[in-house]
Design an enzyme around this catalytic site. Sequence first.
Site, PDB file in Angstrom:
ATOM      1  CG  HIS A  25      23.347 -76.530 -68.880  1.00 37.76           C
ATOM      2  ND1 HIS A  25      22.411 -75.763 -69.556  1.00 37.76           N
ATOM      3  CD2 HIS A  25      22.682 -77.059 -67.824  1.00 37.76           C
ATOM      4  CE1 HIS A  25      21.254 -75.832 -68.924  1.00 37.76           C
ATOM      5  NE2 HIS A  25      21.391 -76.622 -67.869  1.00 37.76           N
ATOM      6  CG  HIS A  27      21.835 -76.496 -62.812  1.00 43.12           C
ATOM      7  ND1 HIS A  27      21.070 -75.358 -62.727  1.00 43.12           N
ATOM      8  CD2 HIS A  27      21.592 -77.018 -64.047  1.00 43.12           C
ATOM      9  CE1 HIS A  27      20.391 -75.192 -63.855  1.00 43.12           C
ATOM     10  NE2 HIS A  27      20.689 -76.189 -64.675  1.00 43.12           N
ATOM     11  CG  ASP A  29      20.805 -76.069 -57.375  1.00 41.48           C
ATOM     12  OD1 ASP A  29      21.320 -76.165 -58.506  1.00 41.48           O
ATOM     13  OD2 ASP A  29      19.660 -75.594 -57.196  1.00 41.48           O
ATOM     14  N   GLY A 186      14.233 -73.471 -64.094  1.00 38.20           N
ATOM     15  CA  GLY A 186      13.072 -73.916 -63.338  1.00 38.20           C
ATOM     16  C   GLY A 186      11.986 -74.416 -64.268  1.00 38.20           C
ATOM     17  CG  HIS A 213      17.403 -73.848 -68.147  1.00 35.70           C
ATOM     18  ND1 HIS A 213      18.368 -73.059 -67.569  1.00 35.70           N
ATOM     19  CD2 HIS A 213      17.690 -75.129 -67.776  1.00 35.70           C
ATOM     20  CE1 HIS A 213      19.195 -73.816 -66.857  1.00 35.70           C
ATOM     21  NE2 HIS A 213      18.806 -75.086 -66.973  1.00 35.70           N
ATOM     22  CD  GLU A 216      15.390 -79.501 -69.066  1.00 35.20           C
ATOM     23  OE1 GLU A 216      15.986 -80.404 -68.424  1.00 35.20           O
ATOM     24  OE2 GLU A 216      15.330 -78.317 -68.666  1.00 35.20           O
ATOM     25  CG  ASP A 313      20.840 -80.360 -66.421  1.00 35.08           C
ATOM     26  OD1 ASP A 313      20.970 -79.174 -66.081  1.00 35.08           O
ATOM     27  OD2 ASP A 313      19.733 -80.922 -66.534  1.00 35.08           O
TER      28      ASP A 313
END
Length: 372
Positions: A25, A27, A29, A186, A213, A216, A313
Amino acid sequence: MNTSLEEFLLPGGASINALPKISLHDHLDGGLRPQTIIELADTIGLDVPSTDAAALGAWFADQSNSGSLVDYLKTFDVTTAVMQTREGLIRVAHEFVQDLAVDGVIYGEIRWAPEQHLTRGLTLDQVVEAVQEGIESGIDEAAEFGSTIRIGQLITAMRHANRGLEIAELAVRHRGNGVVGFDIAGAELGFPARNHLAAFDYLAKEFMPVTVHAGEADGLGSIRGALFDGRALRLGHGVRLAEDIVIGREDDDNTYVTLGPVAQWVRDREIALELSPSSNLQTGAIAAWGDDLLDHPFDLLYQLGFRVTVNTDNRLMSDTSLSQELALLSDAFGYDIDDLEVFQLNAAQSAFLPLEEREELADAVVAGFEEA
């Protein structure tokens, strides 16, 4: 190749950085180098909060310590802005792989949302191809420095948008070109997985693995949706699954634990939890239990036999690495090298790879830990 990563040691002196690790996991970006952001921003005339790399890195960390996933996600406006050209995507993906390799990662799954990288004229297929080109060049350069790493792309659709089926079709279209699975990400609260049911139906028919996701910024309802609407094989974070666990006391010496139906299902099916300790603190995902790492349900889930994995993350926003996350957990809960090996084997078993390749990955983990 950047080799400036801080080293983290276990109490016995073993280097966590040197241990073979698996990142599920992470990302794209959320893992840019601050200096890269500055340089890419300059080429497109974009103003950034600071043109000093150290100060910019600190800005991201400060902004991300908001206690809110919605506010945390606002920092991505800066990173995605410099990832709108083919050259920018290639460079970011290349450096991303380099940084994982330096951290001892032997297999990583990079998740990102192609729909967020189209403002300068690239198509969905072109952005996927650019990222794959950067990944492959990063792998090649890592090999020149003696590091062996494999990378798969997780193509992500944004929960609040309506392009889920289109992005699912994109993922399947590129499954022979580096894509290993699908995700939705998102804003979680108010945007259930069921909104993308057409995408999940299509992916199931195409036998494309899915992680979602969930758990969370929303609770058990979101996790249910990920499991039963999304057919998720893994839960992105999933930390709020602990809401479905009741701990009671029989007397002064004995306690009992009761799993609710969702928690029971996740544990019994060995559905992996992609836990990200530092990020979970920053976004307020563990606010129901406290605001310190010691309050994180990670150890509870681990002791109860859930398939826990450790992840970063967003390395930029949390100013972290996979080695650092493991070190933080070791400090908080007294984990030793055997525990860290369990976490990596859990990740190997949960990777979106064929069975034989997962077994090879597990063998590489065992061999690396035996040498430590």
